[in-house]
Design an enzyme around this catalytic site. Structure first.
Site, mmCIF file in Angstrom:
data_model
loop_
_atom_site.group_PDB
_atom_site.id
_atom_site.type_symbol
_atom_site.label_atom_id
_atom_site.label_comp_id
_atom_site.label_asym_id
_atom_site.label_seq_id
_atom_site.Cartn_x
_atom_site.Cartn_y
_atom_site.Cartn_z
ATOM 1 C CB SER A 74 -0.931 -0.007 1.217
ATOM 2 O OG SER A 74 -1.668 1.187 1.291
ATOM 3 C CG HIS A 85 4.840 1.886 12.859
ATOM 4 N ND1 HIS A 85 4.446 2.817 13.801
ATOM 5 C CD2 HIS A 85 4.576 0.675 13.414
ATOM 6 C CE1 HIS A 85 3.957 2.194 14.862
ATOM 7 N NE2 HIS A 85 4.044 0.896 14.652
#
Length: 341
Positions: free
Chosen positions: A27, A108
Site C-alpha cells: 500500500s 512506523h
C-alpha cells in the site's frame, strides 16, 4: 504544539542527488516509489525473491532489485514491509550494506523504538509517515495535493537527517499539506494506542457488543448490522470532516441528546482506566514483547482470533447486506492492488 513544515521548508534537490530504495511494494510502497519517481528522484524497488509485486512494480516502469541489491545501491533506504518481518530482512539484507552516511527511513517507529532494529551509529535514522493509506497518498499527489505526514529523527549522523526527511516528505507530496515534527517514541506509542484502544480494538468491540445486544433482545440481525456497523461510516465521516462538534451539528436532536446522556454510560471511567492500562503496556514494551513472541511462535494466537472472529454472525449478515450495495463493490475494486498487505 507541533512544528509543521511545508514545501518551502524542504529542499527536494537534496534527495535528487541521492539514490533511493523503497523496500516493499504494498500500500505505502507503491505510492512512495511512484510519487518519488514522478518528483524526479532516482528510485529502485527492493523485493524478496518470488514477490508477486515484482510484475506490478515493473509494469509501472520501476526498476526492481533484490532487497540486498537495492540496499547496496541506494544512499536512502525506506523500509515499507510489515513490522514483524523487518528485523529479519534488516539483519540479513539491509544491514550488510549500510555504509557510513547512508539514511535509513521508516514509516512506523516500532522496530527502532523497541530496539528490534539496531542501525550503526554512522547512518541517519529517521521516520517519514503519511497519515493516510497508500492509494490516497498516490491519488492526492497526482491531483497536485498531498496527505499530511509526520517526520522524526532518531539518529543524525550526518547533520542532515531532518533535511533528508523533509526532502523525502516533499518528494511523496506530504509537505504540500504539512508535515508535523514528532519523535519515534511519540509516533510509535500513540499509533499503537490508537489502534488498540480506539480505531481497531475499541471500535470493533463496541460494534460487536452492540450487534449482540440487539440480536439477543430479539431484533433481526440485519437491523442490528445496519444500526451498529453500517451506519458507523456516516458518523465517522462527519467527525473526519469537522470533528465531534460538526458531527453533532449534523445529526438529529434525538441522536445528539442520546449521545450526551447515554454515551458516557457505555464508555465510562472504567473504560478510560483500561485505556490507561493499555497505554502503560505499550509504553513499558509489554505489548511489543508479546507481539514479537507471538510472531516467533508462528502466530497461533492471531490464527485463533482470526478464525473465531470470521465465524461471528455479524460477518455472515454483513456479507449478505453488502452484496446488495453496488457502491461498496465498486469502492473495493477501486482500492484493490496495489493496496494489499
Amino acid at each position: 504544539m507541533a512544528t509543521i513544515y511545508y514545501d518551502k521548508d524542504a529542499n527536494l534537490d537534496l534527495l535528487k542527488k541521492r539514490k533511493v530504495a523503497i523496500i516493499g511494494y504494498g500500500s505505502q510502497g507503491h505510492a512512495h516509489a511512484l510519487n518519488l519517481r514522478d518528483s524526479g528522484v532516482d528510485v529502485r524497488v527492493g523485493l524478496a525473491a518470488g514477490s508477486k509485486s515484482k510484475a506490478k512494480a515493473e509494469g509501472a516502469g520501476l526498476r526492481v532489485l533484490s532487497v540486498a541489491e537495492a540496499s547496496k545501491e541506494a544512499d536512502v533506504i525506506m523500509v515499507l514491509i510489515p513490522d514483524q518481518t523487518q528485523k529479519k530482512v534488516y539483519d540479513e539484507e539491509i544491514a550488510p550494506h549500510l555504509s557510513k552516511g547512508k539514511a535509513l527511513l521508516f514509516a512506523h517507529g516500532f522496530n527502532i523504538h523497541f530496539v528490534q532494529v539496531r542501525p550503526p551509529a554512522d547512518v541517519d535514522v529517521l521516520l517519514v509517515a503519511p497519515k493516510g493509506p497508500g492509494h490516497m497518498v498516490r491519488r492526492q499527489y497526482q491531483d497536485g495535493r498531498g496527505i499530511p505526514g509526520l517526520v522524526a529523527v532518531h539518529q543524525d549522523a550526518t547533520g542532515q537527517a531532518k533535511a533528508v526527511g523533509l526532502a523525502y516528505a516533499r518528494g511523496i507530496g506530504c509537505t504540500r499539506a504539512g508535515v508535523l515534527e514528532t519523535t519515534f517514541k511519540e509516533e510509535t506509542e500513540t499509533d499503537l494506542f490508537g489502534e488498540q484502544a480506539v480505531l481497531c480494538g475499541g471500535a470493533a468491540a463496541l460494534v460487536k457488543n452492540g450487534f449482540e445486544v440487539l440480536v439477543e433482545a430479539g431484533y433481526q440481525p440485519e437491523s442490528a448490522y445496519f444500526e451498529c456497523l453500517h451506519e458507523l461510516k456516516l458518523i465517522v465521516d462527519l467527525m473526519y470532516e469537522g470533528g465531534l462538534a460538526w458531527m453533532r451539528h449534523s445529526i438529529s436532536d434525538t441522536a445528539e441528546y442520546g449521545d450526551y446522556t447515554r454515551g458516557p454510560r457505555v464508555v465510562d471511567g472504567r473504560s478510560k482506566d483500561e485505556m490507561r492500562k493499555i497505554l502503560k503496556e505499550i509504553q513499558g514494551g509489554h505489548f511489543a514483547k508479546e507481539f514479537i513472541l507471538e510472531n516467533q511462535a508462528g502466530g497461533p494466537t492471531m490464527a485463533r482470533y482470526r478464525a473465531a472472529e470470521a465465524a461471528h454472525p455479524i460477518e455472515e449478515v454483513g456479507k449478505r447486506l453488502r452484496d446488495m450495495m453496488s457502491w461498496i463493490r465498486e469502492a473495493k475494486k477501486d482500492s484493490s492492488d496495489p493496496g494489499s498487505r
